[in-house]
Design a protein around this motif. Structure first.
Motif, PDB file in Angstrom:
ATOM      1  N   VAL A 106      -7.708  19.509  18.140  1.00 36.17           N
ATOM      2  CA  VAL A 106      -8.081  18.695  19.344  1.00 36.17           C
ATOM      3  C   VAL A 106      -7.202  17.589  19.412  1.00 36.17           C
ATOM      4  O   VAL A 106      -6.274  17.359  18.538  1.00 36.17           O
ATOM      5  CB  VAL A 106      -9.574  18.137  18.766  1.00 36.17           C
ATOM      6  CG1 VAL A 106      -9.374  17.071  17.692  1.00 36.17           C
ATOM      7  CG2 VAL A 106     -10.110  17.432  19.977  1.00 36.17           C
ATOM      8  N   ASN A 107      -7.185  16.806  20.590  1.00 34.30           N
ATOM      9  CA  ASN A 107      -6.157  15.721  20.796  1.00 34.30           C
ATOM     10  C   ASN A 107      -6.434  14.642  19.772  1.00 34.30           C
ATOM     11  O   ASN A 107      -7.535  14.418  19.512  1.00 34.30           O
ATOM     12  CB  ASN A 107      -6.196  15.289  22.369  1.00 34.30           C
ATOM     13  CG  ASN A 107      -5.766  16.207  23.142  1.00 34.30           C
ATOM     14  OD1 ASN A 107      -4.805  16.927  23.086  1.00 34.30           O
ATOM     15  ND2 ASN A 107      -6.578  16.203  24.459  1.00 34.30           N
ATOM     16  N   PRO A 108      -5.490  14.004  19.525  1.00 34.90           N
ATOM     17  CA  PRO A 108      -5.434  12.885  18.464  1.00 34.90           C
ATOM     18  C   PRO A 108      -6.097  11.559  19.036  1.00 34.90           C
ATOM     19  O   PRO A 108      -5.833  11.325  20.218  1.00 34.90           O
ATOM     20  CB  PRO A 108      -3.955  12.609  17.965  1.00 34.90           C
ATOM     21  CG  PRO A 108      -3.368  13.166  18.929  1.00 34.90           C
ATOM     22  CD  PRO A 108      -3.998  14.402  19.663  1.00 34.90           C
ATOM     23  N   PRO A 109      -6.777  11.037  18.361  1.00 35.17           N
ATOM     24  CA  PRO A 109      -7.653   9.824  18.959  1.00 35.17           C
ATOM     25  C   PRO A 109      -6.511   8.698  19.018  1.00 35.17           C
ATOM     26  O   PRO A 109      -5.490   8.808  18.573  1.00 35.17           O
ATOM     27  CB  PRO A 109      -8.466   9.442  17.755  1.00 35.17           C
ATOM     28  CG  PRO A 109      -8.251   9.961  16.713  1.00 35.17           C
ATOM     29  CD  PRO A 109      -7.320  11.168  17.123  1.00 35.17           C
ATOM     30  N   ARG A 110      -6.855   7.843  20.156  1.00 33.35           N
ATOM     31  CA  ARG A 110      -5.962   6.441  19.981  1.00 33.35           C
ATOM     32  C   ARG A 110      -6.297   5.549  18.800  1.00 33.35           C
ATOM     33  O   ARG A 110      -7.300   5.417  18.300  1.00 33.35           O
ATOM     34  CB  ARG A 110      -6.290   5.975  21.476  1.00 33.35           C
ATOM     35  CG  ARG A 110      -5.783   6.897  22.295  1.00 33.35           C
ATOM     36  CD  ARG A 110      -6.052   6.042  23.664  1.00 33.35           C
ATOM     37  NE  ARG A 110      -5.498   6.699  25.034  1.00 33.35           N
ATOM     38  CZ  ARG A 110      -4.369   6.642  25.641  1.00 33.35           C
ATOM     39  NH1 ARG A 110      -3.637   5.673  25.036  1.00 33.35           N
ATOM     40  NH2 ARG A 110      -4.041   7.465  26.492  1.00 33.35           N
ATOM     41  N   GLU A 111      -5.157   4.695  18.567  1.00 34.90           N
ATOM     42  CA  GLU A 111      -5.308   4.199  17.433  1.00 34.90           C
ATOM     43  C   GLU A 111      -6.307   2.730  17.403  1.00 34.90           C
ATOM     44  O   GLU A 111      -6.541   2.356  18.839  1.00 34.90           O
ATOM     45  CB  GLU A 111      -3.698   3.455  17.163  1.00 34.90           C
ATOM     46  CG  GLU A 111      -3.853   2.402  15.992  1.00 34.90           C
ATOM     47  CD  GLU A 111      -2.576   1.918  15.518  1.00 34.90           C
ATOM     48  OE1 GLU A 111      -1.496   2.409  16.157  1.00 34.90           O
ATOM     49  OE2 GLU A 111      -2.576   1.095  14.757  1.00 34.90           O
ATOM     50  N   GLY A 112      -7.275   2.678  16.489  1.00 32.80           N
ATOM     51  CA  GLY A 112      -8.041   1.507  16.604  1.00 32.80           C
ATOM     52  C   GLY A 112      -9.455   2.259  17.029  1.00 32.80           C
ATOM     53  O   GLY A 112     -10.477   1.288  17.263  1.00 32.80           O
ATOM     54  N   GLN A 113      -9.491   3.337  17.426  1.00 34.52           N
ATOM     55  CA  GLN A 113     -10.636   3.965  17.969  1.00 34.52           C
ATOM     56  C   GLN A 113     -11.618   4.223  16.686  1.00 34.52           C
ATOM     57  O   GLN A 113     -10.977   4.248  15.434  1.00 34.52           O
ATOM     58  CB  GLN A 113     -10.619   5.367  18.750  1.00 34.52           C
ATOM     59  CG  GLN A 113     -10.055   5.070  20.152  1.00 34.52           C
ATOM     60  CD  GLN A 113      -9.979   6.369  20.701  1.00 34.52           C
ATOM     61  OE1 GLN A 113      -8.850   7.027  21.077  1.00 34.52           O
ATOM     62  NE2 GLN A 113     -11.104   7.069  20.847  1.00 34.52           N
ATOM     63  N   GLY A 114     -12.856   4.622  17.090  1.00 33.79           N
ATOM     64  CA  GLY A 114     -13.643   5.321  16.258  1.00 33.79           C
ATOM     65  C   GLY A 114     -14.927   4.528  15.737  1.00 33.79           C
ATOM     66  O   GLY A 114     -14.746   3.198  15.797  1.00 33.79           O
ATOM     67  N   THR A 115     -15.982   5.137  15.215  1.00 26.25           N
ATOM     68  CA  THR A 115     -17.093   4.504  14.665  1.00 26.25           C
ATOM     69  C   THR A 115     -17.437   5.259  13.560  1.00 26.25           C
ATOM     70  O   THR A 115     -17.446   6.626  13.344  1.00 26.25           O
ATOM     71  CB  THR A 115     -18.026   4.644  15.814  1.00 26.25           C
ATOM     72  OG1 THR A 115     -19.350   3.993  15.009  1.00 26.25           O
ATOM     73  CG2 THR A 115     -18.529   5.931  15.968  1.00 26.25           C
ATOM     74  N   GLN A 116     -17.699   4.611  12.374  1.00 28.64           N
ATOM     75  CA  GLN A 116     -18.068   5.023  11.019  1.00 28.64           C
ATOM     76  C   GLN A 116     -19.293   5.644  10.962  1.00 28.64           C
ATOM     77  O   GLN A 116     -20.283   4.809  11.381  1.00 28.64           O
ATOM     78  CB  GLN A 116     -17.654   4.048  10.061  1.00 28.64           C
ATOM     79  CG  GLN A 116     -18.037   4.696   8.730  1.00 28.64           C
ATOM     80  CD  GLN A 116     -17.260   5.625   7.873  1.00 28.64           C
ATOM     81  OE1 GLN A 116     -15.912   5.502   8.087  1.00 28.64           O
ATOM     82  NE2 GLN A 116     -17.634   6.627   7.423  1.00 28.64           N
ATOM     83  N   VAL A 117     -19.424   6.968  10.747  1.00 26.75           N
ATOM     84  CA  VAL A 117     -20.951   7.606  10.127  1.00 26.75           C
ATOM     85  C   VAL A 117     -20.907   7.654   8.694  1.00 26.75           C
ATOM     86  O   VAL A 117     -20.210   8.367   8.135  1.00 26.75           O
ATOM     87  CB  VAL A 117     -21.275   8.835  11.002  1.00 26.75           C
ATOM     88  CG1 VAL A 117     -22.404   9.424  10.672  1.00 26.75           C
ATOM     89  CG2 VAL A 117     -21.297   8.244  12.576  1.00 26.75           C
ATOM     90  N   THR A 118     -21.965   6.948   8.123  1.00 28.59           N
ATOM     91  CA  THR A 118     -22.287   7.419   6.870  1.00 28.59           C
ATOM     92  C   THR A 118     -23.640   7.931   6.526  1.00 28.59           C
ATOM     93  O   THR A 118     -24.730   7.337   6.921  1.00 28.59           O
ATOM     94  CB  THR A 118     -21.676   6.117   5.844  1.00 28.59           C
ATOM     95  OG1 THR A 118     -20.685   5.683   6.248  1.00 28.59           O
ATOM     96  CG2 THR A 118     -22.280   6.475   4.533  1.00 28.59           C
ATOM     97  N   VAL A 119     -23.666   8.999   5.901  1.00 23.16           N
ATOM     98  CA  VAL A 119     -25.061   9.688   5.644  1.00 23.16           C
ATOM     99  C   VAL A 119     -25.235   9.737   4.205  1.00 23.16           C
ATOM    100  O   VAL A 119     -24.581  10.279   3.291  1.00 23.16           O
ATOM    101  CB  VAL A 119     -25.259  11.196   6.307  1.00 23.16           C
ATOM    102  CG1 VAL A 119     -26.401  11.745   6.019  1.00 23.16           C
ATOM    103  CG2 VAL A 119     -24.531  11.066   7.645  1.00 23.16           C
ATOM    104  N   SER A 120     -26.174   9.037   3.743  1.00 16.85           N
ATOM    105  CA  SER A 120     -26.389   8.873   2.316  1.00 16.85           C
ATOM    106  C   SER A 120     -27.778   8.224   2.169  1.00 16.85           C
ATOM    107  O   SER A 120     -28.367   7.382   2.898  1.00 16.85           O
ATOM    108  CB  SER A 120     -25.611   7.763   1.740  1.00 16.85           C
ATOM    109  OG  SER A 120     -25.595   7.521   0.264  1.00 16.85           O
ATOM    110  N   SER A 121     -28.388   8.489   1.042  1.00 17.22           N
ATOM    111  CA  SER A 121     -29.734   8.114   0.626  1.00 17.22           C
ATOM    112  C   SER A 121     -29.474   7.141  -0.346  1.00 17.22           C
ATOM    113  O   SER A 121     -30.545   6.305  -0.786  1.00 17.22           O
ATOM    114  CB  SER A 121     -30.543   9.390  -0.436  1.00 17.22           C
ATOM    115  OG  SER A 121     -29.755   9.786  -1.323  1.00 17.22           O
TER     116      SER A 121
END
Length: 121
Positions: A106-121
C-alpha cells in the motif's frame, strides 16, 4: 497540498469497537480510491482495506474481514473505518492513504499522519 487527517483512535477492550475517520483535502477525493493501512512499531506497513472512488467495491485484508467496515462520504471528503470485535493484535497506528492497496502493499502514509489504536483489557 494533499492533507489526510485521521482521528478516532484510542483505547478499546478486546471485543470492543472504534470508528476511525479521515478528513481529506487538497485533491479530488471523489475521484480517488482510498485505503487504510496500519503499522506496529518495528514492523512493516500492513494494508487493511481499500474502497473504490464510488464505493462500488471494497476489499479487506483477511485478518480484518468480517470485523472491519470501510465507507466514505464523497460529499464531505471523509473516509471511515468501523472496527468491531477488536483484538489485541489490531493495536497499531492506523493511516488513511490515497490509492489502491492489497496484501502485496500500500502507498506509504505521509509524515505526521496516523491515529493510535490500542486494544487491551
Amino acid at each position: 497540498q494533499v492533507q489526510l487527517a485521521e482521528s478516532g483512535g484510542g483505547l478499546a477492550q478486546p471485543g470492543g469497537s472504534l470508528r476511525l475517520s479521515c478528513a481529506a483535502s487538497g485533491f479530488p477525493f471523489k475521484h480517488h480510491a482510498m485505503s487504510w493501512a496500519r503499522q506496529v512499531p518495528g514492523k512493516g506497513l500492513e494494508w487493511v482495506s481499500t474502497i473504490y472512488d464510488d464505493s462500488t467495491k471494497i476489499f479487506y485484508a483477511e485478518s480484518v474481514k468480517g470485523r472491519f467496515a470501510t465507507s466514505r462520504d464523497n460529499a464531505k471528503n471523509m473516509l471511515y473505518l468501523q472496527m468491531d470485535s477488536l483484538k489485541p493484535e489490531d493495536s497499531a497506528v492506523y493511516y488513511c492513504v490515497q490509492g489502491f492497496g492489497s496484501p502485496a502493499g500500500v502507498n506509504p502514509p505521509r509524515e505526521g499522519q496516523g491515529t493510535q489504536v490500542t486494544v487491551s483489557s
